[in-house]
Design an enzyme around this catalytic site. Structure first.
Site, PDB file in Angstrom:
ATOM      1  N   CYS A   8       0.854  -1.187   0.000  1.00  0.00           N
ATOM      2  CA  CYS A   8       0.000   0.000   0.000  1.00  0.00           C
ATOM      3  C   CYS A   8       0.888   1.235   0.000  1.00  0.00           C
ATOM      4  O   CYS A   8       2.061   1.153  -0.387  1.00  0.00           O
ATOM      5  CB  CYS A   8      -0.991  -0.025   1.165  1.00  0.00           C
ATOM      6  SG  CYS A   8      -0.234   0.044   2.807  1.00  0.00           S
ATOM      7  N   ASN A  11       2.192   1.488   4.403  1.00  0.00           N
ATOM      8  CA  ASN A  11       2.513   0.233   5.095  1.00  0.00           C
ATOM      9  C   ASN A  11       2.200   0.319   6.590  1.00  0.00           C
ATOM     10  O   ASN A  11       2.879  -0.307   7.418  1.00  0.00           O
ATOM     11  CB  ASN A  11       3.976  -0.196   4.860  1.00  0.00           C
ATOM     12  CG  ASN A  11       4.282  -1.649   5.227  1.00  0.00           C
ATOM     13  OD1 ASN A  11       5.406  -1.976   5.581  1.00  0.00           O
ATOM     14  ND2 ASN A  11       3.298  -2.522   5.162  1.00  0.00           N
ATOM     15  N   CYS A  13      -1.518   0.769   7.381  1.00  0.00           N
ATOM     16  CA  CYS A  13      -2.951   0.429   7.479  1.00  0.00           C
ATOM     17  C   CYS A  13      -3.313  -0.806   6.643  1.00  0.00           C
ATOM     18  O   CYS A  13      -3.459  -1.908   7.180  1.00  0.00           O
ATOM     19  CB  CYS A  13      -3.828   1.612   7.054  1.00  0.00           C
ATOM     20  SG  CYS A  13      -3.771   3.003   8.208  1.00  0.00           S
ATOM     21  N   ARG A  14      -3.485  -0.623   5.335  1.00  0.00           N
ATOM     22  CA  ARG A  14      -4.053  -1.685   4.505  1.00  0.00           C
ATOM     23  C   ARG A  14      -3.147  -2.897   4.336  1.00  0.00           C
ATOM     24  O   ARG A  14      -3.575  -4.043   4.549  1.00  0.00           O
ATOM     25  CB  ARG A  14      -4.460  -1.138   3.131  1.00  0.00           C
ATOM     26  CG  ARG A  14      -5.608  -0.147   3.190  1.00  0.00           C
ATOM     27  CD  ARG A  14      -5.728   0.632   1.902  1.00  0.00           C
ATOM     28  NE  ARG A  14      -4.548   1.490   1.699  1.00  0.00           N
ATOM     29  CZ  ARG A  14      -4.303   2.189   0.604  1.00  0.00           C
ATOM     30  NH1 ARG A  14      -5.154   2.125  -0.411  1.00  0.00           N
ATOM     31  NH2 ARG A  14      -3.222   2.934   0.522  1.00  0.00           N
ATOM     32  N   SER A  15      -1.884  -2.667   3.934  1.00  0.00           N
ATOM     33  CA  SER A  15      -1.036  -3.840   3.637  1.00  0.00           C
ATOM     34  C   SER A  15      -0.624  -4.618   4.885  1.00  0.00           C
ATOM     35  O   SER A  15      -0.578  -5.855   4.824  1.00  0.00           O
ATOM     36  CB  SER A  15       0.163  -3.478   2.751  1.00  0.00           C
ATOM     37  OG  SER A  15       1.049  -2.586   3.371  1.00  0.00           O
ATOM     38  N   ASP A 122      -8.528   3.724   1.417  1.00  0.00           N
ATOM     39  CA  ASP A 122      -7.525   3.948   2.456  1.00  0.00           C
ATOM     40  C   ASP A 122      -8.197   4.422   3.741  1.00  0.00           C
ATOM     41  O   ASP A 122      -8.700   5.540   3.816  1.00  0.00           O
ATOM     42  CB  ASP A 122      -6.524   5.001   1.967  1.00  0.00           C
ATOM     43  CG  ASP A 122      -5.293   5.043   2.852  1.00  0.00           C
ATOM     44  OD1 ASP A 122      -5.388   4.611   4.022  1.00  0.00           O
ATOM     45  OD2 ASP A 122      -4.249   5.491   2.371  1.00  0.00           O
TER      46      ASP A 122
END
Ligand code: 4NP
Length: 150
Positions: A8, A11, A13-15, A122
């Site tokens: 993401c 690095n 939150c999402r990934s 996001d």
């Protein structure tokens, strides 16, 4: 096909959430794979995932506290069999770094869940951490259902 990298922007939150959720679901499914995550930016190098992302993942039994942010690097194309981008901007930034002759697939995460070109939104901006975890769980289920992906 057993080394998977989630990417993401930050690095945090999402990934990292995808790394934690997918690792747990793969283990449960008996799929042997190496899982990591990275960000296209260097903004949060060495930092743990964002607090609300850790808290919302914990509620689902996924512990992200040991993860630390790192930046995506050219060597990742050779180190992984599959690179999964959270959104189209991540995918473009990754592709811009591809070494000549490298053929590692770079796929959008939701292309496994919905055969779509949609982004994982996001939550750093939307604040919908739970909604993003729902998307990540569904996409992980679908990726595992198609394992090993083409
Ligand atoms: P991520 O979210 O890409 O899912 O880790 C973000 C985290 C931090 C920032 C942007 C996106 N930031 O601007 O610091």
């Amino acid at each position: 096909m057993n080394r998977v990298l989630f990417v993401c922007l930050g690095n945090i939150c999402r990934s990292p959430a995808a790394e934690g959720v997918f690792r747990a679901m793969a283990a449960q499914a008996g799929v042997d794979c190496t899982v990591d995550s990275a960000g296209t930016s260097n903004w949060h190098l060495g930092n743990p995932p964002y607090g609300p992302m850790i808290d919302n993942s914990n509620v689902r039994g996924v512990d992200l506290t040991a993860l630390r942010a790192r930046q995506f690097q050219t060597a990742d194309f050779a180190a992984f069999d599959l690179i999964i981008a959270m959104d189209r901007a991540n995918q473009i930034d990754i592709e811009a770094m591809r070494p000549q002759g490298n053929g590692t697939p770079v796929r959008l995460f939701l292309s496994f869940a919905q055969d779509s070109t949609a982004d994982v939104p996001d939550p750093y901006y939307t604040r919908d951490f739970d909604g993003v975890l729902d998307l990540i769980e569904q996409a992980s289920r679908d990726l595992l259902a198609r394992w090993p992906p083409k």
